[in-house]
Every structure is written in C-alpha cells, then in structure tokens.
Design a protein around this motif. Structure first.
Motif, mmCIF file in Angstrom:
data_model
loop_
_atom_site.group_PDB
_atom_site.id
_atom_site.type_symbol
_atom_site.label_atom_id
_atom_site.label_comp_id
_atom_site.label_asym_id
_atom_site.label_seq_id
_atom_site.Cartn_x
_atom_site.Cartn_y
_atom_site.Cartn_z
ATOM 1 N N HIS A 1 67.782 8.856 64.491
ATOM 2 C CA HIS A 1 67.405 7.859 65.489
ATOM 3 C C HIS A 1 66.587 6.761 64.821
ATOM 4 C CE1 HIS A 1 68.043 11.679 67.548
ATOM 5 N NE2 HIS A 1 68.341 10.998 68.640
ATOM 6 N N LYS A 2 66.996 5.529 65.022
ATOM 7 C CA LYS A 2 66.273 4.418 64.400
ATOM 8 C C LYS A 2 64.807 4.392 64.825
ATOM 9 C CE LYS A 2 70.246 1.273 64.006
ATOM 10 N NZ LYS A 2 70.838 -0.017 64.453
ATOM 11 N N PHE A 3 64.565 4.614 66.114
ATOM 12 C CA PHE A 3 63.181 4.517 66.584
ATOM 13 C C PHE A 3 62.305 5.598 65.954
ATOM 14 C CE2 PHE A 3 64.400 7.846 69.568
ATOM 15 C CZ PHE A 3 63.225 8.535 69.788
ATOM 16 N N MET A 4 62.893 6.781 65.713
ATOM 17 C CA MET A 4 62.102 7.872 65.138
ATOM 18 C C MET A 4 61.744 7.564 63.690
ATOM 19 S SD MET A 4 60.575 10.700 65.702
ATOM 20 C CE MET A 4 61.298 11.092 67.304
ATOM 21 N N LEU A 5 62.717 7.130 62.909
ATOM 22 C CA LEU A 5 62.440 6.788 61.513
ATOM 23 C C LEU A 5 61.467 5.622 61.430
ATOM 24 C CD1 LEU A 5 64.825 8.710 61.080
ATOM 25 C CD2 LEU A 5 65.672 7.147 59.313
ATOM 26 N N SER A 6 61.627 4.666 62.337
ATOM 27 C CA SER A 6 60.749 3.500 62.347
ATOM 28 C C SER A 6 59.312 3.886 62.667
ATOM 29 C CB SER A 6 61.257 2.484 63.368
ATOM 30 O OG SER A 6 60.436 1.346 63.406
ATOM 31 N N ALA A 7 59.142 4.807 63.624
ATOM 32 C CA ALA A 7 57.798 5.244 64.001
ATOM 33 C C ALA A 7 57.132 6.048 62.896
ATOM 34 C CB ALA A 7 57.866 6.078 65.281
ATOM 35 N N ARG A 8 57.916 6.819 62.147
ATOM 36 C CA ARG A 8 57.357 7.745 61.168
ATOM 37 C C ARG A 8 57.016 7.096 59.835
ATOM 38 N NH1 ARG A 8 55.417 11.602 60.874
ATOM 39 N NH2 ARG A 8 56.606 13.470 60.401
ATOM 40 N N SER A 9 57.624 5.937 59.533
ATOM 41 C CA SER A 9 57.365 5.302 58.233
ATOM 42 C C SER A 9 57.495 3.791 58.337
ATOM 43 C CB SER A 9 58.357 5.841 57.193
ATOM 44 O OG SER A 9 58.387 5.014 56.052
ATOM 45 N N PRO A 10 56.438 3.034 58.029
ATOM 46 C CA PRO A 10 56.536 1.568 58.039
ATOM 47 C C PRO A 10 57.605 1.058 57.077
ATOM 48 C CG PRO A 10 54.237 2.264 57.951
ATOM 49 C CD PRO A 10 55.068 3.491 57.729
ATOM 50 N N THR A 11 57.772 1.761 55.953
ATOM 51 C CA THR A 11 58.789 1.338 54.989
ATOM 52 C C THR A 11 60.179 1.512 55.567
ATOM 53 O OG1 THR A 11 57.339 2.002 53.177
ATOM 54 C CG2 THR A 11 59.656 1.652 52.645
ATOM 55 N N LEU A 12 60.431 2.640 56.204
ATOM 56 C CA LEU A 12 61.721 2.846 56.861
ATOM 57 C C LEU A 12 61.921 1.840 57.988
ATOM 58 C CD1 LEU A 12 61.936 6.746 57.021
ATOM 59 C CD2 LEU A 12 63.540 5.225 55.839
ATOM 60 N N ALA A 13 60.855 1.535 58.722
ATOM 61 C CA ALA A 13 60.945 0.550 59.803
ATOM 62 C C ALA A 13 61.385 -0.795 59.270
ATOM 63 C CB ALA A 13 59.599 0.423 60.506
ATOM 64 N N SER A 14 60.833 -1.179 58.127
ATOM 65 C CA SER A 14 61.206 -2.454 57.522
ATOM 66 C C SER A 14 62.666 -2.447 57.075
ATOM 67 C CB SER A 14 60.293 -2.742 56.321
ATOM 68 O OG SER A 14 60.652 -3.942 55.694
ATOM 69 N N MET A 15 63.109 -1.353 56.499
ATOM 70 C CA MET A 15 64.501 -1.253 56.044
ATOM 71 C C MET A 15 65.469 -1.308 57.223
ATOM 72 S SD MET A 15 64.021 1.775 53.217
ATOM 73 C CE MET A 15 65.783 1.925 52.919
ATOM 74 N N ILE A 16 65.139 -0.603 58.301
ATOM 75 C CA ILE A 16 66.035 -0.534 59.450
ATOM 76 C C ILE A 16 66.087 -1.852 60.193
ATOM 77 C CG2 ILE A 16 66.406 0.604 61.675
ATOM 78 C CD1 ILE A 16 65.039 3.083 60.466
ATOM 79 N N SER A 17 64.999 -2.629 60.145
ATOM 80 C CA SER A 17 64.899 -3.862 60.921
ATOM 81 C C SER A 17 65.467 -5.077 60.208
ATOM 82 C CB SER A 17 63.429 -4.130 61.280
ATOM 83 O OG SER A 17 62.918 -3.093 62.062
ATOM 84 N N GLN A 18 66.161 -4.876 59.109
ATOM 85 C CA GLN A 18 66.791 -5.986 58.422
ATOM 86 C C GLN A 18 67.844 -6.619 59.319
ATOM 87 O OE1 GLN A 18 65.790 -7.225 55.420
ATOM 88 N NE2 GLN A 18 64.155 -5.709 55.620
ATOM 89 N N PRO A 19 68.219 -7.904 59.074
ATOM 90 C CA PRO A 19 69.231 -8.556 59.911
ATOM 91 C C PRO A 19 70.492 -7.706 60.029
ATOM 92 C CG PRO A 19 68.232 -10.142 58.432
ATOM 93 C CD PRO A 19 67.699 -8.799 58.030
ATOM 94 N N GLU A 20 71.102 -7.746 61.215
ATOM 95 C CA GLU A 20 72.255 -6.912 61.470
ATOM 96 C C GLU A 20 73.419 -7.273 60.548
ATOM 97 O OE1 GLU A 20 73.438 -6.930 65.483
ATOM 98 O OE2 GLU A 20 71.494 -6.297 66.272
ATOM 99 N N SER A 21 74.181 -6.257 60.219
ATOM 100 C CA SER A 21 75.389 -6.427 59.422
ATOM 101 C C SER A 21 76.382 -5.381 59.885
ATOM 102 C CB SER A 21 75.076 -6.229 57.933
ATOM 103 O OG SER A 21 74.728 -4.881 57.685
ATOM 104 N N ASP A 22 77.503 -5.343 59.251
ATOM 105 C CA ASP A 22 78.529 -4.364 59.617
ATOM 106 C C ASP A 22 78.055 -2.951 59.349
ATOM 107 O OD1 ASP A 22 80.176 -6.394 60.394
ATOM 108 O OD2 ASP A 22 81.262 -6.489 58.487
ATOM 109 N N LYS A 23 77.034 -2.810 58.501
ATOM 110 C CA LYS A 23 76.567 -1.479 58.124
ATOM 111 C C LYS A 23 75.155 -1.213 58.648
ATOM 112 C CE LYS A 23 79.360 -1.305 53.906
ATOM 113 N NZ LYS A 23 79.362 -1.081 52.440
ATOM 114 N N ASP A 24 74.804 -1.904 59.765
ATOM 115 C CA ASP A 24 73.425 -1.762 60.225
ATOM 116 C C ASP A 24 73.135 -0.386 60.804
ATOM 117 O OD1 ASP A 24 73.340 -2.901 63.604
ATOM 118 O OD2 ASP A 24 75.092 -2.302 62.448
ATOM 119 N N SER A 25 74.130 0.469 60.967
ATOM 120 C CA SER A 25 73.898 1.817 61.474
ATOM 121 C C SER A 25 74.020 2.870 60.388
ATOM 122 C CB SER A 25 74.885 2.131 62.609
ATOM 123 O OG SER A 25 74.603 1.323 63.735
ATOM 124 N N ILE A 26 74.015 2.434 59.140
ATOM 125 C CA ILE A 26 74.078 3.366 58.017
ATOM 126 C C ILE A 26 72.943 3.053 57.056
ATOM 127 C CG2 ILE A 26 75.432 4.193 56.064
ATOM 128 C CD1 ILE A 26 77.946 3.456 57.595
#
Length: 519
Positions: free
Chosen positions: A135-160
């Motif tokens: 879950h994006k929200f879970m990874l984002s809540a647990r690590s600021p670094t992961l939050a930054s990685m997940i919040s990058q501009p959307e692309s075709d691979k934004d769910s991987i």
C-alpha cells in the motif's frame, strides 16, 4: 486464599508442566486465563516459554489473548521455546485479522499479502523479479524516503517500486514495515542486506536493533532484545500513522456547503496527492457544513460497516454505494467511492478516523456519547466499549444527561457496561429521585426486552438494581434471612444495613406492584 486465586495458581502450574487435562479442568471453573501471576506471567506465556504446544492451543481456543499491541504479547511470541509454538501464536493472531476487536498491530500485519480484501495499490519488486503487493500510504507513512520515491511524478510504472536486494531480505523488510513479528526470522546472513535497507530508507530504530542483535549469541538476551524492540516498532508505527493521518487526511479534507450529496469525480477533490486515497469519507455536521476526507479502504475496513459496504457483493451494499455516488457522471472504475458517516460533528468524525488508523483512544468525555452512537452505526464494538469507559468515568456526565438517557443509550447500542453503570446509579440513589415515573417506564421497557433476550424469568434491570442494592449495604443473599430470624432486634438490623436495604427494596417492590410486574 480465595478459590479463584487457587485455581489460577493451579492453572499456571499446569501450563508450566504441560498438564493439558488439568488446565482444561481449571479453565472450565471460569478462571480468568488472561490475568497474570505475581511475576507478570500469563498462562499463555508460561505454556509458550515451557514448550507445551498442546496447552498453548488449548489456551488460545479458550480465549487466551496474544495481543501484539502490548508488551505481554511480544513476550509470548519471542519467549516461545520452539518455532512451531511461535507459528501457532502468529497464525492464530493473523487468522482473526478482521475481527472488530482486533488490535492495531494485527490489522496492519493482515494487510500484507491480503487475499481477502485486496486493497493494495503498488507492487514492490526485488532484483530477482519476485514481487509483493503493498500500500502506497503505508510505505509513505513508515519512511520519508519511501514517501519521496512513491510521490514522484506519475508514469506508466507509478505502481511498481524496484528495490535491489535478495528476495528473502525484501520479504523480511516488508514484514517489518507491516509490523509482523519477524525478528526471529532474521539470520546472520540477512543482517548486511537489512542494515543496507535500513540505512537507505532512514529506518533508524531498525538499524539500532540490527546493530545490537548481529553479534548477540545468548538466546535469553536475544529474546529479551526482540521483545523490547518489537514493542518499540509497534509504537513507532502508531506514531508514524498518527502523523500521516494528521498531515494528509485530517488536514487534507475538502469542505463543501450543506448539500446532502457531494458530487465526487476523479478530479473534483483537491486533496494532497501524498495521501494516496482510494475512497472518501463524508462527514455531515448538523450545523450545515460537510467535510470529505481522503481515506483508505484498508484502514476503514477495521469497522464491519465499511468492510461490508466496500467488499461484500450483497445487494444492500451495492445500493448504498450507488446512492452515495449517484451524482457522479464518470465511468464507475474511475470514480473514488464516497461513504457517509451518520450526521455528526467534524470532531466526532475525526475521532473515528484516528481510531481506525492508529487506535487512538483520545475521546473527550464531552463527545463520548456522540462517538458511541457513530461507533455503533459502523459496527466498531471495541470503540463502543472504549466510549463506555470514558462515559462511566466522567465526573460531569450526569450534569447534562439523565441516568435514564444513559440507560436507553445502553439498550440502543447494546453496551452492557452502560447498563450496569445505570443500574448501579439507580440503586445507590433510589431514594433521591423527585419522581419515579421514568424509573417505572424503564422497568416497563426492560420487561418488554425479556422476549427479545428469549428469557422469561426475570426483568434484567430489576435484577441488576436488586444486586446493587445488596452491594450498596455490603450484604449477600444469605444475610436476608436475618430479616425474619432477628425481626425483633431492630438496632442489630439497622447496624448491619438490613433496615436500609429493606426500605430501598420496598420502593422497587411498590413500583413492580403498581406495574403489575411482581416476579
């Protein structure tokens, strides 16, 4: 020594020695199997520590709790003598993941590799191609670094998300993020890779544990270390989710006017993208304003109402969702679901959100009744009991509420604690009521509930009041025979409270006679 205490001590001994038959006999006496002895050891901990798998299974089947939100739960898991007992404790814990009484850590763990609800929105892959649903929200809540990685501009691979590490290491790492007790799974060969991941994602507490554990060989010391840190990890995750909810959900709401249906489209709610919502929760304040909060099915599913509406194919669930989203014009798959709470203040709605996300029990006494009503609506039994605890401990509760209103609330919501509280208050103040009309009505209403409970021999409210009048004067049923045997010794009867007891009881009996409900 009281018999109950003797039975509990005997149960603890049976758990230490593995005497399953005697343990079963003692449990059948009604002993509280979740209390602890003078060394703070529960029967489940003793059976786990001593390696008695059959006793562990027996205790779990009879209601023993291995609550990982508490230090005692971690002691059971990491103090277990064998891996098989540890696996039993974990599997039993996870198997109850969607029970309304589930603790915080168990629910979080249940979301990883969830086959029932399937609420994940991202896949994490490792170097050898093995993927995990997260879950994006879970990874984002647990690590600021992961939050930054997940919040990058959307692309075709934004769910991987690609994390370069061995598949076993990634599995342990994700289990850690989802609060699964996996510290015992860490092998010496895993430490280097795990330390690298901890450093990469700024997981300082994990790095701290790894540094202490990597060179530790004594099993007792290592078990103590795991117990201590598992609890720390749970509390840290709770704080991280609290911060996430505050920053991105509570402060990410959209406020609208007083219209009964808020039009929701995939682009109409300007919420913080960092919340990664997959649904919206609408709170209609009685004063006229409406707030829509970006939320997550994974967390709201802790309440059975939301789970039923979001994941069951039953007709009423579909009709509810269609009604709530009836103004939407976009294709169904592109529309975020919106579900409403019953009319309540925004403060009450936010208390509900806080509870579901990070188990907050911060319920102001002034709002506890309103929160209880909403908790009853969403079928959150544990939250109902928490509200009842706040209500019964409020010093000013009865300044603004009649005890009969509290009793009716107890009946409406099915909270036994409030029923008992009301009966006890009535018993203790039986002579102080200006009028007995409301007590008559309450007794009459309680008598109508007999058929609902499929009982025919007692009016529950009357039985409870009688019990608390006995308790009020520190009497037991055997003392009542003295009313006849010592009828001439009024001073003696007065000195032990029996005359006052008789006066109080005469009020109840006269009400029953007037209602033609003598039982």
């Amino acid at each position: 020594m009281p018999l109950s205490k003797q039975n509990f001590e005997a149960l603890c001994y049976a758990c230490r020695t593995g005497d399953a038959e005697n343990a079963d006999r003692l449990i059948s006496t009604g002993v509280n199997i979740n209390q602890v002895d003078k060394f703070d050891n529960s029967p489940l901990f003793l059976a786990s520590l001593c390696g008695h798998e059959n006793v562990v299974r027996l205790l779990l089947e009879r209601g023993a709790i291995c609550d990982r939100d508490r230090h005692e739960g971690a002691r059971c898991i990491y103090g277990a003598l064998t891996d098989s007992i540890r696996d039993i404790l974990l599997s039993y814990d996870i198997s109850k993941a969607f029970d309304t009484n589930q603790p915080f850590a168990t629910h979080i763990s249940s979301l990883l590799n969830d086959d029932e609800l399937q609420t994940s929105d991202m896949q994490v892959n490792c170097g050898d191609g093995i993927g995990h649903s997260v879950h994006k929200f879970m990874l984002s809540a647990r690590s600021p670094t992961l939050a930054s990685m997940i919040s990058q501009p959307e692309s075709d691979k934004d769910s991987i998300l690609q994390i370069e590490c061995p598949s076993d290491t990634l599995s342990i790492f994700l289990k850690f993020l989802y609060l699964m007790p996996i510290l015992h799974e860490m092998k010496p060969a895993d430490f280097a890779s795990l330390i690298k991941l901890a450093d990469s994602f700024n997981l300082n507490l994990l790095r701290e544990f790894l540094d202490k554990a990597r060179h530790m060989t004594d099993p007792v010391e290592k078990s103590s270390l795991m117990i201590s840190y598992q609890y720390k990890f749970t509390e840290l995750a709770r704080k991280q989710l609290k911060d996430f909810v505050h920053d991105h959900i509570i402060n990410g709401y959209l406020e609208t006017g007083s219209e009964s249906v808020v039009p929701i489209t995939s682009t109409s709610i300007a919420t913080d993208i960092k919340s990664f919502p997959d649904m919206y929760l609408k709170v209609n304040d009685p004063q006229g304003s409406t707030r829509v909060y970006p939320c997550h099915m994974a967390m709201l599913s802790r309440a059975d109402f939301f789970k039923h509406m979001l994941f069951n194919d039953m007709k009423e669930g579909e009709e509810y969702l269609n009604r709530e989203n009836k103004t939407q014009s976009e294709p169904r798959d592109n529309i975020p679901l919106c579900i409403s709470l019953p009319s309540c203040s925004h403060e009450v709605g936010e208390i509900i959100i806080n509870y579901l996300y990070f188990d907050s029990t911060d319920i102001p006494s002034s709002l506890a009744i309103d929160v209880l009503r909403v908790a009853d609506y969403i079928l959150a039994d544990r939250l109902k009991n928490l509200c009842a605890a706040v209500i019964t401990q409020s010093a000013h509760l009865l300044d603004t509420n009649s005890i009969f209103d509290i009793l009716q609330l107890a009946w409406d919501t099915g909270v036994e604690r409030l029923e008992q509280f009301s009966a006890k208050y009535i018993a203790e103040n039986i002579r102080s009521f200006d009028s007995y009309s409301r007590l008559e009505t309450a007794i009459k209403d309680s008598s109508k509930r007999i058929s609902e409970r499929q009982q025919t021999d007692t009016i529950e409210l009357v039985a409870d009041i009688r019990f608390y009048i006995l308790q009020k004067y520190d009497l037991d049923p055997d003392d009542l025979s003295l009313l006849e045997s010592e009828a001439d010794d009024l001073e003696f009867l007065r000195s032990i409270g029996l005359l006052d007891y008789k006066t109080d009881m005469s009020i109840i009996e006269s009400l029953l006679e007037r209602l033609n409900l003598i039982i």
